[in-house]
Design a protein around this motif. Structure first.
Motif, mmCIF file in Angstrom:
data_model
loop_
_atom_site.group_PDB
_atom_site.id
_atom_site.type_symbol
_atom_site.label_atom_id
_atom_site.label_comp_id
_atom_site.label_asym_id
_atom_site.label_seq_id
_atom_site.Cartn_x
_atom_site.Cartn_y
_atom_site.Cartn_z
ATOM 1 N N ALA A 1 34.942 -8.039 -58.207
ATOM 2 C CA ALA A 1 34.604 -7.121 -59.512
ATOM 3 C C ALA A 1 33.879 -7.663 -60.539
ATOM 4 O O ALA A 1 33.139 -6.832 -61.114
ATOM 5 C CB ALA A 1 36.092 -6.900 -59.943
ATOM 6 N N ASP A 2 33.948 -8.855 -60.676
ATOM 7 C CA ASP A 2 33.033 -9.655 -61.902
ATOM 8 C C ASP A 2 32.371 -10.962 -61.526
ATOM 9 O O ASP A 2 31.880 -11.573 -62.188
ATOM 10 C CB ASP A 2 33.785 -9.608 -63.100
ATOM 11 N N ASP A 3 32.385 -11.222 -60.137
ATOM 12 C CA ASP A 3 31.943 -12.551 -59.639
ATOM 13 C C ASP A 3 32.657 -13.740 -60.345
ATOM 14 O O ASP A 3 31.927 -14.974 -60.278
ATOM 15 C CB ASP A 3 30.481 -12.725 -59.725
ATOM 16 N N SER A 4 33.740 -13.506 -61.011
ATOM 17 C CA SER A 4 34.430 -14.988 -61.457
ATOM 18 C C SER A 4 34.873 -15.598 -60.468
ATOM 19 O O SER A 4 35.386 -15.307 -59.309
ATOM 20 C CB SER A 4 35.683 -14.486 -62.424
ATOM 21 N N LEU A 5 34.759 -17.023 -60.712
ATOM 22 C CA LEU A 5 35.424 -18.049 -59.765
ATOM 23 C C LEU A 5 36.749 -18.659 -60.129
ATOM 24 O O LEU A 5 36.798 -19.074 -61.431
ATOM 25 C CB LEU A 5 34.346 -19.150 -59.728
ATOM 26 N N THR A 6 37.601 -19.320 -59.395
ATOM 27 C CA THR A 6 38.595 -19.785 -59.737
ATOM 28 C C THR A 6 38.546 -21.016 -58.826
ATOM 29 O O THR A 6 38.526 -20.746 -57.481
ATOM 30 C CB THR A 6 39.966 -19.186 -59.490
ATOM 31 N N TRP A 7 38.570 -22.319 -59.413
ATOM 32 C CA TRP A 7 38.303 -23.421 -58.552
ATOM 33 C C TRP A 7 39.559 -24.578 -58.748
ATOM 34 O O TRP A 7 40.043 -24.654 -59.573
ATOM 35 C CB TRP A 7 37.218 -24.119 -58.819
ATOM 36 N N SER A 8 40.116 -24.979 -57.627
ATOM 37 C CA SER A 8 40.706 -26.213 -57.960
ATOM 38 C C SER A 8 40.178 -27.404 -58.300
ATOM 39 O O SER A 8 38.962 -27.407 -58.309
ATOM 40 C CB SER A 8 41.456 -26.640 -56.239
ATOM 41 N N PRO A 9 40.691 -28.316 -58.744
ATOM 42 C CA PRO A 9 40.203 -29.718 -59.352
ATOM 43 C C PRO A 9 38.862 -30.133 -58.472
ATOM 44 O O PRO A 9 38.175 -30.698 -58.797
ATOM 45 C CB PRO A 9 41.326 -30.820 -59.773
ATOM 46 N N ARG B 1 29.409 -17.992 -61.362
ATOM 47 C CA ARG B 1 28.948 -17.977 -60.143
ATOM 48 C C ARG B 1 27.399 -18.424 -59.918
ATOM 49 O O ARG B 1 26.853 -19.078 -59.229
ATOM 50 C CB ARG B 1 29.201 -16.676 -59.298
ATOM 51 N N ALA B 2 26.672 -17.917 -60.979
ATOM 52 C CA ALA B 2 25.092 -18.110 -60.715
ATOM 53 C C ALA B 2 24.886 -19.691 -60.898
ATOM 54 O O ALA B 2 23.956 -20.227 -60.406
ATOM 55 C CB ALA B 2 24.509 -17.351 -61.956
#
Length: 154
Positions: A60-68, A84-85
């Motif tokens: 929806a917004d190209d937001s990222l969720t990353w683990s450590p 993301r960019a």
């Protein structure tokens, strides 16, 4: 001298093969068993101890969720927000092009993909990382992608 990973892995696969391909993230990690996916909190801890990071991208917004661990692979501070960019800019040119093609195919055709990519974690340092991705579907629509990333030993 920069490491050249000689046999990169890259292919698309149907969602029903998801478990088999996510197991690729456990290659060469003896003594650690893959968890059932999606990972529960205890399984996420096991992934982190094995040097395997989890990630998710909301389309929806190209937001990222990353683990450590994914932050570590990209040479970024743990917990720092990442656009993301900015993340994509850290991929080697050939890896970036291949990843974007497979990502578009995954979204259009509801398929997962596996790809070995070159990531520049610092201006003069690159590593090869195995990227495993699968679409997140709501009904027939792909709303996100998620998966695993781990450094390829070498």
């Amino acid at each position: 001298m920069r490491h050249q990973y000689p046999l990169p892995l890259h292919h698309s696969w149907p969602l029903f093969e998801r478990a088999r391909h996510f197991d690729l993230g456990w290659v060469e990690r003896a003594g650690v068993r893959p968890p059932a996916l999606p990972p529960a909190a205890a399984d996420a801890d096991a992934l982190e101890r094995a040097g395997i990071g989890t990630w998710e991208c909301d389309l929806a917004d190209d937001s990222l969720t990353w683990s450590p661990t994914v932050h570590d692979l990209f040479g970024l501070p743990r917990g720092a927000p990442v656009a993301r960019a900015d993340a994509v800019a850290r991929y080697g040119e050939g890896s970036r092009a291949a990843m974007e093609r497979l990502r578009a195919h995954a979204i259009a055709h509801r398929r997962g993909f596996t790809l070995d990519v070159e990531i520049w974690s610092a201006p003069a340092r690159s590593d090869w990382v195995r990227l495993i991705a699968a679409p997140i579907c709501v009904g027939d629509q792909v709303v996100g992608l998620h998966g695993l990333k781990c450094r390829i030993p070498g």
